[in-house]
Design a protein around this motif. Structure first.
Motif, PDB file in Angstrom:
ATOM      1  N   ASN A  21       0.816  -1.219   0.000  1.00  0.00           N
ATOM      2  CA  ASN A  21       0.000   0.000   0.000  1.00  0.00           C
ATOM      3  C   ASN A  21       0.851   1.273   0.000  1.00  0.00           C
ATOM      4  N   ASP A  22       2.119   1.131  -0.346  1.00  0.00           N
ATOM      5  CA  ASP A  22       3.040   2.266  -0.426  1.00  0.00           C
ATOM      6  C   ASP A  22       3.070   3.104   0.858  1.00  0.00           C
ATOM      7  N   VAL A  23       3.019   2.445   1.986  1.00  0.00           N
ATOM      8  CA  VAL A  23       3.103   3.119   3.279  1.00  0.00           C
ATOM      9  C   VAL A  23       4.573   3.163   3.688  1.00  0.00           C
ATOM     10  N   GLU A  24       5.048   4.367   3.971  1.00  0.00           N
ATOM     11  CA  GLU A  24       6.457   4.514   4.327  1.00  0.00           C
ATOM     12  C   GLU A  24       6.702   4.415   5.827  1.00  0.00           C
ATOM     13  N   GLU A  25       5.727   4.871   6.612  1.00  0.00           N
ATOM     14  CA  GLU A  25       5.901   4.818   8.061  1.00  0.00           C
ATOM     15  C   GLU A  25       4.624   4.357   8.743  1.00  0.00           C
ATOM     16  N   VAL A  26       4.791   3.470   9.691  1.00  0.00           N
ATOM     17  CA  VAL A  26       3.680   3.003  10.516  1.00  0.00           C
ATOM     18  C   VAL A  26       3.885   3.584  11.906  1.00  0.00           C
ATOM     19  N   ASP A  27       2.849   4.207  12.440  1.00  0.00           N
ATOM     20  CA  ASP A  27       2.936   4.814  13.771  1.00  0.00           C
ATOM     21  C   ASP A  27       2.619   3.801  14.866  1.00  0.00           C
ATOM     22  N   TYR A  48       8.038  -7.473  21.720  1.00  0.00           N
ATOM     23  CA  TYR A  48       7.804  -6.624  20.559  1.00  0.00           C
ATOM     24  C   TYR A  48       9.080  -5.916  20.061  1.00  0.00           C
ATOM     25  N   PRO A  49       9.872  -5.282  20.931  1.00  0.00           N
ATOM     26  CA  PRO A  49      11.080  -4.619  20.427  1.00  0.00           C
ATOM     27  C   PRO A  49      12.014  -5.571  19.682  1.00  0.00           C
ATOM     28  N   MET A  56      11.211  -1.946   9.282  1.00  0.00           N
ATOM     29  CA  MET A  56      10.608  -0.614   9.141  1.00  0.00           C
ATOM     30  C   MET A  56       9.678  -0.280  10.308  1.00  0.00           C
ATOM     31  N   LEU A  57       9.397  -1.264  11.149  1.00  0.00           N
ATOM     32  CA  LEU A  57       8.483  -1.073  12.286  1.00  0.00           C
ATOM     33  C   LEU A  57       9.219  -0.766  13.586  1.00  0.00           C
ATOM     34  N   GLU A  58      10.517  -0.592  13.506  1.00  0.00           N
ATOM     35  CA  GLU A  58      11.352  -0.426  14.689  1.00  0.00           C
ATOM     36  C   GLU A  58      10.872   0.686  15.628  1.00  0.00           C
ATOM     37  N   LYS A  59      10.314   1.750  15.077  1.00  0.00           N
ATOM     38  CA  LYS A  59       9.900   2.894  15.904  1.00  0.00           C
ATOM     39  C   LYS A  59       8.399   2.943  16.156  1.00  0.00           C
ATOM     40  N   THR A  60       7.707   1.880  15.804  1.00  0.00           N
ATOM     41  CA  THR A  60       6.254   1.880  15.983  1.00  0.00           C
ATOM     42  C   THR A  60       5.872   1.631  17.429  1.00  0.00           C
ATOM     43  N   LYS A  61       4.665   2.072  17.752  1.00  0.00           N
ATOM     44  CA  LYS A  61       4.083   1.795  19.062  1.00  0.00           C
ATOM     45  C   LYS A  61       3.187   0.564  18.931  1.00  0.00           C
ATOM     46  N   LEU A  62       3.004  -0.110  20.035  1.00  0.00           N
ATOM     47  CA  LEU A  62       2.127  -1.275  20.076  1.00  0.00           C
ATOM     48  C   LEU A  62       1.037  -1.026  21.105  1.00  0.00           C
ATOM     49  N   ASP A  63      -0.202  -1.192  20.700  1.00  0.00           N
ATOM     50  CA  ASP A  63      -1.342  -1.120  21.617  1.00  0.00           C
ATOM     51  C   ASP A  63      -2.036  -2.471  21.600  1.00  0.00           C
ATOM     52  N   ARG A 103     -10.919 -16.002  22.722  1.00  0.00           N
ATOM     53  CA  ARG A 103      -9.776 -16.744  22.177  1.00  0.00           C
ATOM     54  C   ARG A 103      -9.145 -16.030  20.969  1.00  0.00           C
ATOM     55  N   GLU A 104      -9.625 -14.840  20.660  1.00  0.00           N
ATOM     56  CA  GLU A 104      -9.189 -14.135  19.465  1.00  0.00           C
ATOM     57  C   GLU A 104      -7.742 -13.626  19.572  1.00  0.00           C
ATOM     58  N   PHE A 105      -7.156 -13.448  18.402  1.00  0.00           N
ATOM     59  CA  PHE A 105      -5.883 -12.749  18.269  1.00  0.00           C
ATOM     60  C   PHE A 105      -5.897 -12.118  16.884  1.00  0.00           C
ATOM     61  N   TYR A 106      -6.083 -10.800  16.835  1.00  0.00           N
ATOM     62  CA  TYR A 106      -6.236 -10.096  15.564  1.00  0.00           C
ATOM     63  C   TYR A 106      -5.318  -8.885  15.498  1.00  0.00           C
ATOM     64  N   ILE A 107      -4.930  -8.545  14.276  1.00  0.00           N
ATOM     65  CA  ILE A 107      -4.383  -7.225  14.014  1.00  0.00           C
ATOM     66  C   ILE A 107      -5.604  -6.359  13.737  1.00  0.00           C
ATOM     67  N   LYS A 108      -5.942  -5.498  14.677  1.00  0.00           N
ATOM     68  CA  LYS A 108      -7.148  -4.693  14.526  1.00  0.00           C
ATOM     69  C   LYS A 108      -6.910  -3.490  13.631  1.00  0.00           C
ATOM     70  N   GLU A 109      -5.751  -2.854  13.808  1.00  0.00           N
ATOM     71  CA  GLU A 109      -5.539  -1.589  13.122  1.00  0.00           C
ATOM     72  C   GLU A 109      -4.053  -1.358  12.889  1.00  0.00           C
ATOM     73  N   ILE A 110      -3.755  -0.763  11.772  1.00  0.00           N
ATOM     74  CA  ILE A 110      -2.392  -0.317  11.464  1.00  0.00           C
ATOM     75  C   ILE A 110      -2.503   1.186  11.232  1.00  0.00           C
ATOM     76  N   VAL A 111      -1.968   1.973  12.144  1.00  0.00           N
ATOM     77  CA  VAL A 111      -2.057   3.426  12.061  1.00  0.00           C
ATOM     78  C   VAL A 111      -0.822   3.937  11.316  1.00  0.00           C
ATOM     79  N   CYS A 112      -1.066   4.569  10.185  1.00  0.00           N
ATOM     80  CA  CYS A 112       0.030   5.047   9.336  1.00  0.00           C
ATOM     81  C   CYS A 112       0.065   6.568   9.361  1.00  0.00           C
TER      82      CYS A 112
END
Length: 113
Positions: A21-27, A48-49, A56-63, A103-112
């Motif tokens: 999706n041509d995303v350069e940075e993920v927050d 996570y670290p 490219m995700l080295e500086k991202t936050k995890l919620d 029992r779920e485990f999902y990627i809910k959101e990727i904030v770019c």
């Protein structure tokens, strides 16, 4: 601790999404984790670290959002939290229930950016 392998796979999926999706940075990456799943949120945060190191995700936050472990009593149909009620329906004390969530485990959101 299987969390490291799972979180590394999350990082791979998010990186693939970003490239496609041509995303350069993920927050921020937001995960939903069921309280009855085998994944422990504290361990996810801990690994996570290491899982994103050098990516490219080295500086991202995890919620992490916790999805409650809810069941519905087979007898009286009451919906209740399984852990809080020690697997017994708070209405009729039956221990027979259908699992509704937890029992779920999902990627809910990727904030770019």
């Amino acid at each position: 601790m299987h969390e490291l392998g799972v979180v590394m796979e999350v990082a791979r999926v998010v990186e693939e999404f970003a490239r496609e999706n041509d995303v350069e940075e993920v927050d921020t990456i937001v995960l939903q984790v069921g309280e009855l799943s085998s994944m422990i949120p504290k361990y996810i945060y801990d690994v996570y670290p290491a899982a994103v190191d050098g990516t490219m995700l080295e500086k991202t936050k995890l919620d992490i959002e916790i999805i409650p472990g809810n069941g519905q009593c087979v007898g009286c149909k009451t919906v209740f939290n399984i852990l809080e009620n020690h697997t017994a329906c708070p209405n009729c004390q039956s221990t027979q229930f259908e699992l509704l969530s937890g029992r779920e485990f999902y990627i809910k959101e990727i904030v770019c950016y």
